[in-house]
Design a protein around this motif. Structure first.
Motif, mmCIF file in Angstrom:
data_model
loop_
_atom_site.group_PDB
_atom_site.id
_atom_site.type_symbol
_atom_site.label_atom_id
_atom_site.label_comp_id
_atom_site.label_asym_id
_atom_site.label_seq_id
_atom_site.Cartn_x
_atom_site.Cartn_y
_atom_site.Cartn_z
ATOM 1 N N GLY A 1 0.768 -1.237 0.000
ATOM 2 C CA GLY A 1 0.000 0.000 0.000
ATOM 3 C C GLY A 1 0.797 1.284 0.000
ATOM 4 O O GLY A 1 0.225 2.375 -0.041
ATOM 5 N N VAL A 2 2.142 1.179 0.043
ATOM 6 C CA VAL A 2 2.977 2.384 0.102
ATOM 7 C C VAL A 2 4.151 2.235 -0.852
ATOM 8 O O VAL A 2 4.466 1.134 -1.300
ATOM 9 N N ALA A 3 4.817 3.352 -1.144
ATOM 10 C CA ALA A 3 6.036 3.331 -1.952
ATOM 11 C C ALA A 3 7.175 2.828 -1.078
ATOM 12 O O ALA A 3 7.760 3.577 -0.290
ATOM 13 N N SER A 4 7.488 1.557 -1.201
ATOM 14 C CA SER A 4 8.426 0.923 -0.264
ATOM 15 C C SER A 4 9.878 1.260 -0.535
ATOM 16 O O SER A 4 10.755 0.857 0.228
ATOM 17 N N SER A 5 10.166 1.981 -1.630
ATOM 18 C CA SER A 5 11.544 2.428 -1.827
ATOM 19 C C SER A 5 11.944 3.431 -0.753
ATOM 20 O O SER A 5 13.126 3.646 -0.497
ATOM 21 N N ASP A 6 10.952 4.054 -0.116
ATOM 22 C CA ASP A 6 11.191 4.925 1.038
ATOM 23 C C ASP A 6 10.598 4.222 2.250
ATOM 24 O O ASP A 6 9.391 4.271 2.487
ATOM 25 N N ALA A 7 11.458 3.540 2.998
ATOM 26 C CA ALA A 7 10.975 2.702 4.098
ATOM 27 C C ALA A 7 10.292 3.500 5.200
ATOM 28 O O ALA A 7 9.555 2.929 6.013
ATOM 29 N N THR A 8 10.511 4.817 5.241
ATOM 30 C CA THR A 8 9.828 5.614 6.270
ATOM 31 C C THR A 8 8.345 5.754 5.972
ATOM 32 O O THR A 8 7.590 6.263 6.796
ATOM 33 N N ASN A 9 7.923 5.325 4.771
ATOM 34 C CA ASN A 9 6.489 5.310 4.445
ATOM 35 C C ASN A 9 5.750 4.171 5.138
ATOM 36 O O ASN A 9 4.521 4.121 5.113
ATOM 37 N N MET A 10 6.473 3.241 5.699
ATOM 38 C CA MET A 10 5.899 2.005 6.220
ATOM 39 C C MET A 10 4.684 2.264 7.107
ATOM 40 O O MET A 10 4.702 3.125 7.986
ATOM 41 N N SER A 11 3.617 1.488 6.855
ATOM 42 C CA SER A 11 2.389 1.689 7.616
ATOM 43 C C SER A 11 2.121 0.582 8.619
ATOM 44 O O SER A 11 1.303 0.746 9.526
ATOM 45 N N ALA A 12 2.765 -0.578 8.470
ATOM 46 C CA ALA A 12 2.592 -1.648 9.442
ATOM 47 C C ALA A 12 3.011 -1.145 10.821
ATOM 48 O O ALA A 12 3.989 -0.405 10.958
ATOM 49 N N SER A 13 2.267 -1.541 11.847
ATOM 50 C CA SER A 13 2.459 -0.944 13.170
ATOM 51 C C SER A 13 2.845 -1.970 14.224
ATOM 52 O O SER A 13 2.515 -3.160 14.123
ATOM 53 N N ILE A 14 3.546 -1.470 15.246
ATOM 54 C CA ILE A 14 3.913 -2.257 16.428
ATOM 55 C C ILE A 14 3.448 -1.470 17.647
ATOM 56 O O ILE A 14 3.882 -0.338 17.865
ATOM 57 N N THR A 15 2.565 -2.061 18.429
ATOM 58 C CA THR A 15 2.010 -1.380 19.600
ATOM 59 C C THR A 15 2.349 -2.166 20.852
ATOM 60 O O THR A 15 2.077 -3.375 20.936
ATOM 61 N N GLU A 16 2.946 -1.504 21.831
ATOM 62 C CA GLU A 16 3.251 -2.148 23.106
ATOM 63 C C GLU A 16 2.019 -2.131 23.998
ATOM 64 O O GLU A 16 1.387 -1.087 24.187
ATOM 65 N N THR A 17 1.685 -3.293 24.555
ATOM 66 C CA THR A 17 0.588 -3.405 25.514
ATOM 67 C C THR A 17 1.076 -4.220 26.705
ATOM 68 O O THR A 17 2.207 -4.715 26.711
ATOM 69 N N GLU A 18 0.215 -4.390 27.686
ATOM 70 C CA GLU A 18 0.590 -5.204 28.845
ATOM 71 C C GLU A 18 0.798 -6.659 28.437
ATOM 72 O O GLU A 18 1.600 -7.371 29.032
ATOM 73 N N GLU A 19 0.065 -7.103 27.401
ATOM 74 C CA GLU A 19 0.185 -8.492 26.955
ATOM 75 C C GLU A 19 1.455 -8.729 26.139
ATOM 76 O O GLU A 19 1.908 -9.855 25.995
ATOM 77 N N GLY A 20 2.001 -7.666 25.559
ATOM 78 C CA GLY A 20 3.183 -7.805 24.710
ATOM 79 C C GLY A 20 3.139 -6.829 23.561
ATOM 80 O O GLY A 20 2.685 -5.688 23.711
ATOM 81 N N LEU A 21 3.589 -7.269 22.397
ATOM 82 C CA LEU A 21 3.616 -6.429 21.200
ATOM 83 C C LEU A 21 2.503 -6.872 20.263
ATOM 84 O O LEU A 21 2.349 -8.065 19.988
#
Length: 800
Positions: A534-554
């Motif tokens: 979904g993004v122009a991956s030649s610029d990795a800062t476009n990355m939309s996949a997310s990592i969220t820290e919670t009490e259960e983990g990531l």
């Protein structure tokens, strides 16, 4: 200290050497009251002439993470001011009084140190204690590979480094009044205790790393039976020395100096042999073709030091002192990190540097394991052991591999010709023909892999295993490129190679046991999830996949595609790169993390295999994978939160040139097939090889392959000499040139083969597909062209 290159201009920064803080002199003055400093300097009789505030500039050095250091430049002199950092500091840390004491004493000998002028212990002058010494002319190298130096300068530099260490460690410290400078008795035991206390005191913003407890126990339980006493610098490294072309001009940064075991200094000097040049901040020499750059091999380093000191027991103690230094450095880095998190660091890089504490501790554990296996250098560290299996022959020319590299290349070539080529068509036909067996590995591969492993031709991509430099492995990778299945036969296939590099450099013990060891055995496979649809991956800062820290983990969310190995039946792990959910206020390249995800795993769905020009590349495949609220523990972080880009750069490492060399192998085989076809086939009364258009193709292909090979070997050589950063332009150029060259050569070979060249009867169509893929897979050629253009403009502007 400043390099001579730096002194020519305050604004035009050199390629190497310390740089001024980006703050203006006014901002530095706000940290140090210049008028009070100059008033105190003018009271010193040794300075002689008056320093005028209005005509003086004060600038801070940005290299180093400990005591802030400044240069005061005036019409009459250049002076260096070294102070304690402001704010809360650990007990006994930043002891500039001790630095002054040892420098003053050494100044009475011929040992190369700057001349100290005075120590000021009145904090009211500039806010903390400080001392002053005279500026020393010399060249400063920021890295252990001495990037920017000539081969002769490196040879002289390392010889001077070894001689300087030997001179320090054999100096009669009592004769210069330093008999009370430290307590040499039980030095190692006491120092291990001290650094463990310092480490524990630096955990205000972190949890304790269990590896440090392991190292503490190891060092206490394996104390060497014999020790020596001498002046110990405590931080003896290339970047704490200034060099002329023939010798060491000055040794600085004596904060950690004392009386104790001299081999602790030697262990630190030898640490770069066990880290890679691509390692951020730390750097290293692992994988570098040392003979070709003028740096002694590890065993030669030990031998020369022993020759100059007579300390023959060093050989059997090297790995203990490498462990000691990893433990000590990890404690220091943890302190840097803790100060950075507390807002009391002397450098903008402190936070990034501090994050390496865990990695360094893991390196220490590897040294400890090697120590327990016995002496690597033979009895007393001298004699025949220095010509053992770790040595490289010195037959290197400018772009030639060593004798070892040439021998390895020939062995790989012979193995491919005799074992791999005979089964290639049958193995590939399983994937081409589809059916129930398409996504299974062909049984013929098992026997060939077993033979390769038995022959010692396994995991050759990893310098820690093979000992290959980039230049040496480049020629090996070219041979593997001649066959579509060869790399896998030697366990040198992407993306597993890159993932093994990541785990080798950054993995915890648990991560390495779970994934690295099986990958090295090739009993499992792995994927690398970075590119997104979904993004122009030649610029990795476009990355939309997310990592969220919670009490259960990531919690991971996002869609990835072109994940190689994503359809492999033995896929057991994915490296997921995503943007941290709380990253908005962080620097652009500290907003992403990498996380290990077991496979199969709840929420991870392989949506489909993606075909490349109609090829499924079974049984590996290139998958589109969905991550829907995937939960993994926080221990799944690779290195640490926010380290994704740092890891990505390290992951590229030698892999930056592997694809390019394999493309050359593809082109070589394509040309070979085209010549043979031209000899065998006749059209319109003469052989195809005799048509002028084909003869021109042969000639142009030969020139294109050879010129591209030279470009790739040049890039490999530059990486060996100074790391990947040293070769950014060269790497970008070959990533443009190699796919273009391969596409042209393969296309011509297909034309000569006619319809057969487009079929599965020859590897040409598949070669062409891969060459075309690599105009995108290693970053679009357009991005590399822009990078090269920027560097060309900079070079011209600088007159290079």
């Amino acid at each position: 200290m400043l390099s001579t290159a730096f002194r020519t201009s305050r604004l035009a920064l050199p390629k190497r050497g310390l740089r001024l803080n980006s703050n203006s002199s006014e901002n530095v003055r706000s940290a140090i009251p210049l008028s009070s400093l100059i008033e105190r300097l003018n009271e010193c009789d040794q300075i002689g002439q008056q320093i005028i505030e209005s005509e003086s500039t004060l600038s801070q050095f940005t290299h180093g993470q400990s005591n802030p250091t400044y240069i005061l430049t005036s019409p009459t002199s250049k002076l260096v001011i070294r102070r304690k950092p402001p704010g809360k500091i650990l007990p006994s840390a930043h002891a500039i009084e001790r630095e002054y004491t040892v420098l003053k004493a050494l100044g009475t000998t011929d040992f190369p140190v700057p001349k100290v002028l005075f120590l000021e212990e009145n904090r009211d002058v500039i806010g903390t204690e400080f001392y002053v010494y005279e500026y020393v002319n010399g060249t400063f190298y920021k890295d252990c590979a001495m990037a920017g130096a000539t081969i002769e300068q490196r040879k002289a530099g390392y010889e001077g480094l070894i001689s300087t260490a030997a001179k320090l460690h054999t100096l009669d410290y009592e004769s210069i009044g330093l008999e009370k400078y430290g307590k040499p008795d039980n030095y190692l035991s006491r120092t291990v205790e001290t650094w463990m206390k310092q480490y524990n005191a630096s955990l205000s913003h972190s949890e304790s790393d269990p590896t440090m407890s392991y190292l503490y126990d190891f060092l206490k339980d394996n104390l060497p039976g014999s020790t020596r006493n001498s002046i110990v610098h405590g931080d003896l490294r290339v970047d704490n020395m200034l060099f002329t072309d023939a010798e060491v001009a000055g040794v600085v940064d004596w904060e950690l100096s004392t009386l104790g075991e001299p081999f602790t200094d030697v262990g630190l000097l030898m640490t770069p042999y066990h880290t890679k040049p691509e390692m951020p901040i730390i750097g290293g020499l692992m994988g570098v073709n040392l003979d070709s750059v003028g740096i002694p091999r590890e065993e030669e380093f030990v031998e020369r030091y022993v020759d100059k000191t007579g300390f023959e027991e060093l050989g059997e103690q090297v790995d203990y002192h490498l462990t000691f230094n990893a433990f000590r450095m990890s404690s220091i880095l943890q302190g840097v990190y803790d100060r950075a998190k507390g807002g009391n660091a002397s450098s903008e890089q402190a936070l990034q540097v501090g994050k390496l504490a865990g990695f360094v501790a893991q390196q220490g554990k590897k040294h400890a394991g090697r120590f327990m296996k016995g002496n690597r250098f033979g009895e007393g560290g001298t004699g025949a052991a220095f010509t053992g299996k770790r040595a490289f022959s010195s037959s290197a020319r400018q772009f030639s591999s060593s004798a070892k590299g040439e021998e390895l290349k020939q062995r790989v070539k012979t193995f491919i010709d005799e074992k791999v080529m005979p089964i290639e068509t049958e193995v590939l036909s399983q994937g081409y023909n589809g059916g129930d067996d398409e996504w299974k590995e062909h049984p013929l591969l098992d026997g060939v892999k077993a033979e390769a492993r038995a022959a010692g031709l396994w995991n050759l991509f990893l310098p820690a295993i093979s000992g290959c430099s980039n230049l040496e492995y480049a020629s090996v990778a070219e041979q593997m490129g001649r066959s579509l299945i060869a790399s896998e036969c030697f366990n040198c296939q992407a993306p597993d190679t890159g993932n093994m590099e990541v785990l080798h450099m950054f993995g915890t013990d648990e991560q390495q046991a779970t994934y690295l060891d099986p990958l090295m055995e090739q009993s499992i496979r792995s994927g690398f999830g970075m590119t997104e649809p979904g993004v122009a991956s030649s610029d990795a800062t476009n990355m939309s996949a997310s990592i969220t820290e919670t009490e259960e983990g990531l919690v991971l969310n996002g869609k990835k595609w072109w994940t190689s190995n994503g359809c492999h039946p033995e896929l057991k792990m994915l490296i997921f790169m995503g943007r941290d959910s709380d990253a908005d206020d962080k620097p652009r390249h500290q907003q992403h993390s990498m996380v290990l995800v077991p496979f199969p795993h709840p929420g991870v769905t392989v949506e489909r295999p993606l075909k490349v020009f109609g090829y499924t590349d079974a049984p590996h495949g290139h998958a589109e994978i969905n991550f829907d609220n995937v939960v993994v523990p926080k221990s799944a972080y690779v290195a640490g939160k926010g380290d994704g880009f740092m890891i990505a750069q390290a992951r590229l490492g030698p892999g930056r040139i592997h694809h390019c060399m394999r493309l050359i192998g593809m082109a070589e085989r394509s040309l070979d097939l085209a010549v043979r076809r031209g000899e065998e086939r006749t059209a319109f009364g003469k052989k195809l090889k005799d048509f002028q258009v084909n003869r021109h193709y042969y000639a142009e292909s030969r020139m294109a392959i050879d010129s591209t090979r030279l470009m790739v070997l040049n890039a490999a050589k530059k990486i060996d000499e100074g790391g990947a950063k040293n070769a950014r332009k060269e790497i970008a150029m070959i990533k443009i040139m190699a796919p273009e060259m391969a596409m042209k050569v393969v296309d011509g070979a297909m034309q000569i083969h006619g319809g057969a060249g487009l079929s599965q009867d020859y590897p040409l169509a598949h070669f062409y597909a891969w060459a075309r893929v690599l105009k995108l897979a290693d970053g679009p050629s357009e991005v590399h062209l822009d990078a090269v253009a920027k560097q060309v403009i900079r070079d011209v502007e600088k007159g290079n």
